[in-house]
Design a protein around this motif. Sequence first.
Motif, PDB file in Angstrom:
ATOM      1  N   LYS A  82       0.819  -1.207   0.000  1.00 22.80           N
ATOM      2  CA  LYS A  82       0.000   0.000   0.000  1.00 22.80           C
ATOM      3  C   LYS A  82       0.858   1.263   0.000  1.00 22.80           C
ATOM      4  O   LYS A  82       0.431   2.314  -0.484  1.00 22.80           O
ATOM      5  CB  LYS A  82      -0.933   0.006   1.216  1.00 22.80           C
ATOM      6  CG  LYS A  82      -2.035  -1.048   1.151  1.00 22.80           C
ATOM      7  CD  LYS A  82      -2.962  -0.942   2.348  1.00 22.80           C
ATOM      8  CE  LYS A  82      -4.079  -1.976   2.265  1.00 22.80           C
ATOM      9  NZ  LYS A  82      -4.998  -1.875   3.441  1.00 22.80           N
ATOM     10  N   SER A  83       2.062   1.163   0.566  1.00 22.40           N
ATOM     11  CA  SER A  83       2.945   2.331   0.631  1.00 22.40           C
ATOM     12  C   SER A  83       3.853   2.428  -0.589  1.00 22.40           C
ATOM     13  O   SER A  83       4.444   3.464  -0.847  1.00 22.40           O
ATOM     14  CB  SER A  83       3.814   2.263   1.902  1.00 22.40           C
ATOM     15  OG  SER A  83       3.003   2.237   3.059  1.00 22.40           O
ATOM     16  N   LYS A 106       3.745   2.973  -3.772  1.00 24.07           N
ATOM     17  CA  LYS A 106       3.015   3.496  -4.932  1.00 24.07           C
ATOM     18  C   LYS A 106       3.939   3.750  -6.108  1.00 24.07           C
ATOM     19  O   LYS A 106       3.583   3.495  -7.252  1.00 24.07           O
ATOM     20  CB  LYS A 106       2.293   4.790  -4.537  1.00 24.07           C
ATOM     21  CG  LYS A 106       1.233   4.590  -3.464  1.00 24.07           C
ATOM     22  CD  LYS A 106       0.599   5.921  -3.077  1.00 24.07           C
ATOM     23  CE  LYS A 106      -0.432   5.733  -1.979  1.00 24.07           C
ATOM     24  NZ  LYS A 106      -1.050   7.025  -1.556  1.00 24.07           N
ATOM     25  N   ASN A 107       5.121   4.262  -5.858  1.00 22.97           N
ATOM     26  CA  ASN A 107       6.091   4.522  -6.908  1.00 22.97           C
ATOM     27  C   ASN A 107       7.480   4.596  -6.288  1.00 22.97           C
ATOM     28  O   ASN A 107       7.625   4.538  -5.062  1.00 22.97           O
ATOM     29  CB  ASN A 107       5.753   5.819  -7.659  1.00 22.97           C
ATOM     30  CG  ASN A 107       5.574   6.994  -6.713  1.00 22.97           C
ATOM     31  OD1 ASN A 107       6.485   7.322  -5.944  1.00 22.97           O
ATOM     32  ND2 ASN A 107       4.407   7.635  -6.741  1.00 22.97           N
ATOM     33  N   THR A 143       8.040   7.375  -3.664  1.00 23.11           N
ATOM     34  CA  THR A 143       7.350   7.089  -2.402  1.00 23.11           C
ATOM     35  C   THR A 143       8.114   6.053  -1.592  1.00 23.11           C
ATOM     36  O   THR A 143       8.251   6.161  -0.375  1.00 23.11           O
ATOM     37  CB  THR A 143       5.918   6.581  -2.659  1.00 23.11           C
ATOM     38  OG1 THR A 143       5.202   7.554  -3.417  1.00 23.11           O
ATOM     39  CG2 THR A 143       5.186   6.322  -1.352  1.00 23.11           C
TER      40      THR A 143
END
Length: 211
Positions: free
Chosen positions: A77-78, A80-81, A84
């Motif tokens: 979930k953390s 993202k890219n 991030t």
Amino acid sequence: MGRKSLKGARQQEIILAFYKLAKIEGLENTSIAKIAKEMDVNPSLIIHYFQNKEELSYALIDFILDRYTPIFNVPGKSAKNSKTILLKVIDNLFSKKWDTLFDDGLFYSCYALSFRDEKIKMRYKSLLESLRHKLSELIEACNEDGSLSVDNPYECADLIFTILDGAYFYLSMIKEPSIAKAKLASYKQKALNVVGLQAESPLASGAVVLL
């Protein structure tokens, strides 16, 4: 295969007992006899896997690396890219998550051994380089997707860990939690500056940032 797995599990059990006891007794005061007593086993069992305390100390360095590498694991979930992920990892490094992974006193006791033992020195060097390469790969991933433009990812990773190592050694001497927290936030921002990033705003993260 089963015996090999059992051997690995038993070795890990011995190393963990060594680590826990050395945290209390100090590395220099922890012996195979004391480890055996703590585990309620015969010392010969430990010697079967580790011939002497020197071999145990080598294994402890590898144990340190095993403790530290999960800090680079960012939940789905953390993740993202790439940017991030890099931000999250640097946040992890400059947080209690990193500081509590391995006992500071024991870490520096092992580190001191590197000045007297070439094998321990090489293991520590390998450990530190491994961590730098992992961070360098995250920075390079940001370069590849265009979210960052860093000329030398490894050099930046090296500088960030240099800030980190110095920060925790100094912070271990500061007893006031509020001062330590503020300084750690400041050090984190300096590390982020290395790759041209900014920390989350104090209001968003609850962090105290020194200017």
